[in-house]
Scaffold this active site. Structure first.
Site, PDB file in Angstrom:
ATOM      1  N   ASP A   1      -7.985  -5.671   0.407  1.00 18.50           N
ATOM      2  CA  ASP A   1      -8.451  -6.478  -0.724  1.00 18.50           C
ATOM      3  C   ASP A   1      -8.014  -7.923  -0.648  1.00 18.50           C
ATOM      4  O   ASP A   1      -8.517  -8.767  -1.375  1.00 18.50           O
ATOM      5  CB  ASP A   1      -7.975  -5.860  -2.036  1.00 18.50           C
ATOM      6  CG  ASP A   1      -8.703  -4.559  -2.298  1.00 18.50           C
ATOM      7  OD1 ASP A   1      -9.871  -4.471  -1.900  1.00 18.50           O
ATOM      8  OD2 ASP A   1      -8.104  -3.649  -2.875  1.00 18.50           O
TER       9      ASP A   1
ATOM     10  N   HIS B   1       0.853  -1.183   0.000  1.00 18.31           N
ATOM     11  CA  HIS B   1       0.000   0.000   0.000  1.00 18.31           C
ATOM     12  C   HIS B   1       0.885   1.228   0.000  1.00 18.31           C
ATOM     13  O   HIS B   1       1.956   1.211   0.631  1.00 18.31           O
ATOM     14  CB  HIS B   1      -0.910   0.001   1.250  1.00 18.31           C
ATOM     15  CG  HIS B   1      -2.066   0.907   1.125  1.00 18.31           C
ATOM     16  ND1 HIS B   1      -1.979   2.252   1.417  1.00 18.31           N
ATOM     17  CD2 HIS B   1      -3.332   0.681   0.686  1.00 18.31           C
ATOM     18  CE1 HIS B   1      -3.154   2.795   1.179  1.00 18.31           C
ATOM     19  NE2 HIS B   1      -3.993   1.875   0.732  1.00 18.31           N
TER      20      HIS B   1
HETATM   21  N1  CMC Z   1       4.001  -7.422  -4.846  1.00 16.37           N
HETATM   22  C1  CMC Z   1       5.342  -7.410  -5.035  1.00 16.37           C
HETATM   23  N2  CMC Z   1       6.135  -6.346  -4.864  1.00 16.37           N
HETATM   24  C2  CMC Z   1       5.529  -5.218  -4.466  1.00 16.37           C
HETATM   25  C3  CMC Z   1       4.130  -5.151  -4.252  1.00 16.37           C
HETATM   26  C4  CMC Z   1       3.374  -6.311  -4.447  1.00 16.37           C
HETATM   27  N3  CMC Z   1       2.055  -6.310  -4.256  1.00 16.37           N
HETATM   28  N4  CMC Z   1       3.803  -3.893  -3.871  1.00 16.37           N
HETATM   29  C5  CMC Z   1       4.954  -3.199  -3.857  1.00 16.37           C
HETATM   30  N5  CMC Z   1       5.994  -4.004  -4.213  1.00 16.37           N
HETATM   31  C6  CMC Z   1       7.420  -3.644  -4.258  1.00 16.37           C
HETATM   32  C7  CMC Z   1       7.726  -2.750  -5.453  1.00 16.37           C
HETATM   33  O1  CMC Z   1       8.103  -3.524  -6.567  1.00 16.37           O
HETATM   34  C8  CMC Z   1       8.872  -1.929  -4.915  1.00 16.37           C
HETATM   35  O2  CMC Z   1      10.031  -2.738  -4.916  1.00 16.37           O
HETATM   36  P1  CMC Z   1      11.487  -2.079  -5.184  1.00 16.37           P
HETATM   37  O3  CMC Z   1      11.694  -1.096  -4.064  1.00 16.37           O
HETATM   38  O4  CMC Z   1      12.436  -3.244  -5.164  1.00 16.37           O
HETATM   39  O5  CMC Z   1      11.402  -1.428  -6.539  1.00 16.37           O
HETATM   40  C9  CMC Z   1       8.504  -1.708  -3.453  1.00 16.37           C
HETATM   41  O6  CMC Z   1       7.676  -2.833  -3.110  1.00 16.37           O
HETATM   42  C10 CMC Z   1       7.746  -0.414  -3.197  1.00 16.37           C
HETATM   43  O7  CMC Z   1       6.587  -0.425  -4.011  1.00 16.37           O
HETATM   44  P2  CMC Z   1       6.019   0.783  -4.853  1.00 16.37           P
HETATM   45  O8  CMC Z   1       5.548   0.267  -6.174  1.00 16.37           O
HETATM   46  O9  CMC Z   1       6.995   1.914  -4.830  1.00 16.37           O
HETATM   47  O10 CMC Z   1       4.786   1.165  -3.942  1.00 16.37           O
HETATM   48  P3  CMC Z   1       3.609   2.115  -4.344  1.00 16.37           P
HETATM   49  O11 CMC Z   1       3.285   2.869  -3.128  1.00 16.37           O
HETATM   50  O12 CMC Z   1       3.903   2.891  -5.576  1.00 16.37           O
HETATM   51  O13 CMC Z   1       2.454   1.065  -4.716  1.00 16.37           O
HETATM   52  C11 CMC Z   1       0.551  -0.313  -4.598  1.00 16.37           C
HETATM   53  C12 CMC Z   1       1.410   0.728  -3.868  1.00 16.37           C
HETATM   54  C13 CMC Z   1      -0.714  -0.587  -3.758  1.00 16.37           C
HETATM   55  C14 CMC Z   1       0.132   0.199  -5.975  1.00 16.37           C
HETATM   56  C15 CMC Z   1       1.386  -1.624  -4.744  1.00 16.37           C
HETATM   57  O14 CMC Z   1       1.769  -2.088  -3.481  1.00 16.37           O
HETATM   58  C16 CMC Z   1       0.609  -2.699  -5.489  1.00 16.37           C
HETATM   59  O15 CMC Z   1       0.569  -2.683  -6.727  1.00 16.37           O
HETATM   60  N6  CMC Z   1      -0.021  -3.672  -4.753  1.00 16.37           N
HETATM   61  C17 CMC Z   1      -0.816  -4.698  -5.382  1.00 16.37           C
HETATM   62  C18 CMC Z   1      -2.168  -4.127  -5.761  1.00 16.37           C
HETATM   63  C19 CMC Z   1      -3.066  -3.939  -4.568  1.00 16.37           C
HETATM   64  O16 CMC Z   1      -3.220  -4.816  -3.739  1.00 16.37           O
HETATM   65  N7  CMC Z   1      -3.706  -2.764  -4.500  1.00 16.37           N
HETATM   66  C20 CMC Z   1      -4.704  -2.474  -3.476  1.00 16.37           C
HETATM   67  C21 CMC Z   1      -4.360  -1.313  -2.626  1.00 16.37           C
HETATM   68  S1  CMC Z   1      -5.440  -1.244  -1.191  1.00 16.37           S
HETATM   69  C22 CMC Z   1      -6.997  -0.879  -1.831  1.00 16.37           C
HETATM   70  C23 CMC Z   1      -7.081   0.478  -2.364  1.00 16.37           C
HETATM   71  O17 CMC Z   1      -6.850   1.445  -1.614  1.00 16.37           O
HETATM   72  O18 CMC Z   1      -7.442   0.634  -3.541  1.00 16.37           O
END
Ligand code: CMC
Length: 437
Positions: A372, A314
């Site tokens: 989720d 998240h």
């Molecule tokens: N699986 C694997 N790796 C992950 C995941 C994941 N679900 N989420 C983040 N990472 C890794 C990402 O690759 C990055 O790694 P590195 O530092 O090595 O490059 C690190 O963790 C930080 O992630 P980020 O992409 O910078 O984080 P963000 O804040 O931009 O993304 C997110 C947040 C929710 C989009 C992401 O965690 C994600 O895509 N999760 C899966 C989708 C999901 O479950 N979304 C629901 C969110 S809760 C409901 C809502 O509010 O809508």
């Protein structure tokens, strides 16, 4: 309220241009903000923050999240207390008006919402324009946008009465529209709302009743649905809420602004994650189930695979999402009620969660289950088809969107949202005539 801090920030430049003093404001809780509103006028420079990693886009009194603690407050009340002591409509009242209702306010609000549950009869003809296999979120984007064509007496966003009635209408009509979208895909007759049921009970009836039989909502499942609504009611300045605020900042009508929120929510990184999560669990199950978790986690950790552990991670929570804990509880209750304790997908989810929480990749990045991760399993057990999950999220989030939109429009300082850019494309050049290109 934003309180000016005694501390100021100083922005200095290494090329000797004059430094600038920036005011700092304090909120009631959470990080202070540095006010950069005069930055461009005084320095000719913008700030650069794609994805809003360090930028507060507004001040708000509605929802507060402490991502490190895993805390979520609606108007100061912890989500754990609201989920246990209040129903969804009380939560709606709280989000809209700032305080929990007393008994007579609750009664009056419930009646008001429940009297608006019907939609214009014309809506069903509008629905007919869609293919039967249309994704419910495509249908919902259309239907919610179309509301502005039906309720002309609540489209002036600058009129507080219009804003108020649009809020009630949206909260009241979303369940009817989601249920209609569902009935349309399965080819069953639409079920009209029944206003003496609870908000969640009425929704379940519109979803699952048919004109041929009496329908008695199961109280455990109704409570679970109500909790899904409460847990999704608001989540401060997330992508869809910010979309609603930005869209609404142009002065467009509330139905159009909420339709923009629905469209944004659809994406798999946001509300679409519950659908994506269940699909992921299904894929692992097909690969061989629990025995294949290690292999799947390996793929997730391989950056080239493009595979993510859906329902994990998240932007704000760097701890267990408090909503996920409550949803896990609900998951147990619902599966027990339905005699599905041995549900293979639930078992798989529990095992996946356990392994991921111990894995260095997830620990180092503070990736925890989000709401989720469990909401899909609950919805599937209740009988909600997977493609409808995000539409139910939209139904629940509507109150948050409209409360945030109304807060923004009611703020005398609000301006149309207009981000700036760092331009890195071609400089001005001349068009070469076609024959010479
Ligand atoms: N699986 C694997 N790796 C992950 C995941 C994941 N679900 N989420 C983040 N990472 C890794 C990402 O690759 C990055 O790694 P590195 O530092 O090595 O490059 C690190 O963790 C930080 O992630 P980020 O992409 O910078 O984080 P963000 O804040 O931009 O993304 C997110 C947040 C929710 C989009 C992401 O965690 C994600 O895509 N999760 C899966 C989708 C999901 O479950 N979304 C629901 C969110 S809760 C409901 C809502 O509010 O809508």
């Amino acid at each position: 309220m934003m309180t000016p801090s005694d501390i100021k920030a100083t922005l200095a430049f290494s090329d000797g241009s004059p430094s600038m003093e920036l005011p700092i404001y304090k909120g009631s809780i959470g990080p202070d903000v540095i006010d950069i509103r005069k930055l461009y006028a005084q320095t000719g420079k913008f700030t650069y923050d794609p994805g809003f990693l360090s930028t507060a886009s507004c001040n708000s009194t509605i929802t507060y999240i402490d991502g490190d603690k895993g805390e979520l407050l609606y108007r100061g009340y912890p989500i754990e207390q609201l989920a246990v002591n209040c129903d969804y409509l009380e939560t709606c009242y709280l989000l809209l008006y700032g305080e929990l209702p007393n008994a007579s306010q609750k009664e009056a609000f419930n009646q008001r919402v429940m009297r608006h549950t019907m939609v214009n009869e014309q809506m069903q003809f509008f629905l007919r324009g869609f293919r039967r296999d249309a994704h419910p979120m495509a249908v919902m984007t259309g239907l919610v946008g179309a509301l502005s064509a039906f309720y002309h007496d609540s489209t002036d966003v600058h009129n507080p009465e219009h804003r108020e009635i649009a809020a009630i209408r949206l909260i009241a009509k979303m369940p009817t529209l989601v249920a209609m979208a569902y009935k349309y895909t399965v080819g069953q007759p639409y079920i009209y709302p029944k206003n003496d049921l609870s908000y969640a009970g009425n929704f379940m009836r519109m979803m699952f009743a048919t004109p041929c039989e009496e329908y008695k909502p199961n109280e455990v499942l109704v409570r679970a649905m109500d909790r899904i609504f409460t847990l999704h009611a608001d989540h401060e300045q997330n992508a869809s809420t910010s979309t609603v605020r930005l869209c609404g900042s142009s002065g467009t009508n509330p139905f159009a602004a909420i339709a923009a929120g629905v469209a944004c929510l659809w994406g798999p990184a946001h509300g679409g994650a519950n659908e994506a999560c269940l699909e992921m669990l299904g894929d692992i199950q097909q690969m061989g189930g629990v025995a294949k978790i290690g292999e799947f986690i390996g793929k997730v950790k391989d950056k080239n695979s493009g595979v993510k552990l859906m329902g994990f991670g998240h932007r704000v929570y760097k701890n267990y999402d408090p909503r996920a804990k409550l949803m896990r509880e609900t998951c147990y209750e619902v599966l027990n009620e339905l005699g599905l304790q041995d549900d293979p997908l639930f078992k798989l989810a529990m095992e996946l969660e356990k392994i991921a929480l111990e894995d260095e990749y997830f620990v180092a990045r503070k990736l925890y289950p989000n709401v989720d991760f469990y909401s899909g399993i609950v919805q599937r057990a209740i009988g909600i088809p997977v493609p409808l999950f995000t539409a139910i999220f939209a139904l629940a989030r509507t109150v948050g969107w409209i409360a945030q939109l109304n807060e923004m429009i009611g703020d005398p300082e609000y301006k149309i949202g207009r981000p700036r850019q760092l331009f890195v494309g071609a400089k001005s050049r001349n068009v070469t005539p076609l024959a010479q290109r």
